[in-house]
Design an enzyme around this catalytic site. Structure first.
Site, short mmCIF file in Angstrom:
data_model
loop_
_atom_site.label_atom_id
_atom_site.label_comp_id
_atom_site.label_asym_id
_atom_site.label_seq_id
_atom_site.Cartn_x
_atom_site.Cartn_y
_atom_site.Cartn_z
N ASP A 58 -15.13 -28.03 -57.72
CA ASP A 58 -15.36 -26.80 -56.99
C ASP A 58 -15.54 -27.18 -55.52
OD1 ASP A 58 -16.51 -24.50 -55.83
OD2 ASP A 58 -17.14 -23.84 -57.83
N LYS A 84 -9.57 -13.80 -55.01
CA LYS A 84 -8.49 -12.99 -54.44
C LYS A 84 -8.42 -11.55 -54.92
CE LYS A 84 -5.18 -14.31 -57.94
NZ LYS A 84 -3.86 -14.69 -58.32
N SER A 124 -2.76 -13.96 -45.99
CA SER A 124 -2.19 -12.81 -46.70
C SER A 124 -1.81 -11.72 -45.70
CB SER A 124 -3.24 -12.28 -47.67
OG SER A 124 -2.92 -10.99 -48.08
N TYR A 148 -12.34 -9.25 -49.09
CA TYR A 148 -11.35 -10.30 -49.38
C TYR A 148 -10.47 -10.54 -48.15
CZ TYR A 148 -6.69 -11.93 -50.64
OH TYR A 148 -5.49 -12.58 -50.63
N LYS A 152 -9.96 -13.87 -45.34
CA LYS A 152 -8.70 -14.49 -44.88
C LYS A 152 -8.65 -14.50 -43.35
CE LYS A 152 -6.70 -15.50 -48.81
NZ LYS A 152 -6.58 -16.90 -49.21
N ASN A 197 -4.32 -6.22 -62.00
CA ASN A 197 -4.43 -5.29 -60.87
C ASN A 197 -3.07 -5.06 -60.23
OD1 ASN A 197 -7.29 -5.01 -60.71
ND2 ASN A 197 -7.38 -7.13 -59.96
N ASP A 294 -5.13 1.56 -50.53
CA ASP A 294 -3.70 1.20 -50.50
C ASP A 294 -3.03 1.74 -49.25
OD1 ASP A 294 -3.49 -0.30 -52.74
OD2 ASP A 294 -2.31 1.13 -53.91
N1 UFG Z 1 0.71 -0.16 -58.10
C1 UFG Z 1 0.81 0.88 -59.01
N2 UFG Z 1 0.25 0.72 -60.23
C2 UFG Z 1 -0.42 -0.41 -60.59
C3 UFG Z 1 -0.53 -1.47 -59.66
C4 UFG Z 1 0.04 -1.30 -58.42
O1 UFG Z 1 1.41 1.92 -58.73
O2 UFG Z 1 -0.94 -0.48 -61.72
C5 UFG Z 1 1.33 -0.02 -56.79
C6 UFG Z 1 0.36 -0.09 -55.62
O3 UFG Z 1 -0.21 1.17 -55.37
C7 UFG Z 1 1.27 -0.61 -54.50
C8 UFG Z 1 2.27 -1.51 -55.24
O4 UFG Z 1 2.23 -1.09 -56.61
O5 UFG Z 1 1.98 0.46 -53.94
C9 UFG Z 1 1.91 -2.98 -55.18
O6 UFG Z 1 0.56 -3.15 -55.61
P1 UFG Z 1 -0.04 -4.59 -55.94
O7 UFG Z 1 -1.42 -4.36 -56.48
O8 UFG Z 1 0.89 -5.36 -56.79
O9 UFG Z 1 -0.10 -5.32 -54.53
P2 UFG Z 1 -0.81 -4.87 -53.17
O10 UFG Z 1 0.26 -4.65 -52.16
O11 UFG Z 1 -1.78 -3.79 -53.38
O12 UFG Z 1 -1.68 -6.16 -52.82
C10 UFG Z 1 -1.07 -7.44 -52.71
C11 UFG Z 1 -2.08 -8.48 -53.17
C12 UFG Z 1 -3.26 -8.53 -52.24
C13 UFG Z 1 -2.79 -8.75 -50.83
C14 UFG Z 1 -1.75 -7.73 -50.45
C15 UFG Z 1 -1.15 -8.12 -49.13
O13 UFG Z 1 -2.54 -8.17 -54.46
O14 UFG Z 1 -4.10 -9.61 -52.57
O15 UFG Z 1 -0.69 -7.69 -51.41
O16 UFG Z 1 -0.35 -7.15 -48.60
F1 UFG Z 1 -3.84 -8.64 -50.00
#
Ligand code: UFG
Length: 371
Positions: A58, A84, A124, A148, A152, A197, A294
């Site tokens: 760690d 993350k 990120s 988070y 970064k 997620n 978002d």
């Molecule tokens: N989405 C859905 N349903 C879900 C999951 C996601 O509709 O169950 C949508 C989100 O609203 C978004 C897109 O899919 O429009 C992408 O979502 P993600 O969760 O896959 O990714 P994010 O863009 O929210 O976040 C990612 C990383 C973060 C990072 C970010 C940087 O998970 O750690 O990109 O831009 F900070």
């Protein structure tokens, strides 16, 4: 030349490890396995046919980490280890600040002490917050929206200060957009704990029947079809971006920041359609409320990485969906069915030197008798 990769057993770290070994580097992974499975190590070795070292440490434990620097001649570090999950960071900010910031400080302190001044850091696109326009270039204003993201951003600032204090450092800060996909062998891929997620692992779990339907977060964004747009990048392209950045830090003394994306945005509905047409599997979904925090649209201007690193993403959305699905199909329970090298074994031994395939196979056999 030995490259230390912190968090090298994780989703992105494991793909970087493969690319480093393929590029001929000696690899040393440091990981605490808090969000990864030791089975990934056997898979990396299987893909590359090469041996490497792994230390279960760690980064918050400075003493253990120092041993690695004392006992090895490390040329450069690729630093990925950290927490993350955006949502969790809002609930437990101190855990995020403590883990991400303190571990980076420990690492940099030891790098300085042992004269290892070459660093590639995993940042990120989250540091851009809600950008005023797209595509997003590296000189856009920075404003993280959650703990988070702030870790970064703070680490980026710490690294700038380190460089200002000593120009012998060479640092590359890589801002990732949305990494998806998996190694084309289907042996390593994204293996989130619990319900995912992120979009792609959620889709693949719906496809395999583990989850019933996808919730599409938001339907009234000012985008092509009302759903959120992101810059998805194949994890292998992302890994190759790290090797390109490493090559640069090894040759120069400077600090630079690069976006790693494709420059192409896809909406959630476009991703679903692409996945369905590639796999032939229908993804049931429901349009629902936007997810808190978002943004509508986010994609990269990656021309700086192309110009200065000679890197650009090569794989398209077809490969991203195909490889993510192959990984899920071949590993319906992630690495869990294949705990050939158990957590407890690594915990007990503290250090595992992956000398050869035979060694790994022996571990596997030992493990069978051990449990
Ligand atoms: N989405 C859905 N349903 C879900 C999951 C996601 O509709 O169950 C949508 C989100 O609203 C978004 C897109 O899919 O429009 C992408 O979502 P993600 O969760 O896959 O990714 P994010 O863009 O929210 O976040 C990612 C990383 C973060 C990072 C970010 C940087 O998970 O750690 O990109 O831009 F900070």
């Amino acid at each position: 030349m030995t490259i230390l990769v912190t968090g090298g057993a994780g989703f992105i770290g494991s793909h970087i490890s493969v690319e480093l070994l393929n590029a001929g580097y000696n690899l040393m992974i440091v990981d605490n396995f808090s969000n990864s499975n030791p089975e990934v190590l056997r898979r990396i070795q299987k893909i590359t046919g090469k041996s490497f070292e792994i230390h279960q440490i760690d980064l918050l434990n400075e003493k253990d980490l120092e041993r690695v620097f004392i006992e090895n001649r490390i040329e450069a570090v690729i630093h990925l280890a950290g927490l993350k999950a955006v949502g969790e960071s809002v609930v437990e900010p101190l855990k995020y600040y403590r883990t991400n910031i303190n571990s980076t400080i420990n690492l940099c302190k030891l790098m300085k002490k042992y004269h290892v001044r070459k660093l590639v850091f995993s940042s990120s696109a989250t540091v851009y917050g809600m950008p005023d326009k797209v595509p997003i270039a590296e000189d856009f204003p920075l404003k993280a929206m959650n703990p988070y993201g702030r870790t970064k951003l703070m680490i980026e600032e710490i690294l700038q200060d380190i460089y200002i204090s000593d120009k012998q450092w060479s640092i590359s800060i890589l801002r990732y957009f949305n990494p998806i996909g998996a190694h084309e062998s289907g042996l390593i891929g994204d293996n989130p704990n619990g319900i995912p997620n992120n979009l792609m692992p959620f889709i693949t779990k719906v496809a395999i029947g583990e989850l019933k339907e996808l919730k599409v977060f938001g339907q009234h964004y000012p985008t092509i079809d009302g759903t959120g747009v992101r810059d998805y990048i194949h994890v292998i392209d992302l890994a190759k971006g790290h090797v390109a950045a490493l090559d640069k830090v090894l040759k120069t003394n400077s600090i630079n920041t690069y976006n790693l994306g494709t420059g192409q945005g896809y909406s959630v509905l476009e991703i679903i359609t692409a996945f369905e047409s590639i796999t032939g599997i229908k993804i049931p979904f429901q349009l629902s409320e936007p997810r808190l925090g978002d943004i509508a649209i986010c994609y990269a201007d990656s021309s700086k990485a192309k110009m200065e690193l000679g890197w650009e993403a090569e794989k398209g959305i077809i490969e991203m969906c195909r490889d993510a699905w192959r990984w899920q199909r071949k590993n319906p329970n992630g690495y869990q069915d294949n705990k050939l090298i158990s957590n407890s074994r690594i915990r007990d031994s503290g250090l595992m030197n992956m000398e050869s395939t035979e060694e790994v196979e022996k571990n596997v056999v030992d493990e069978k008798t051990y449990t």
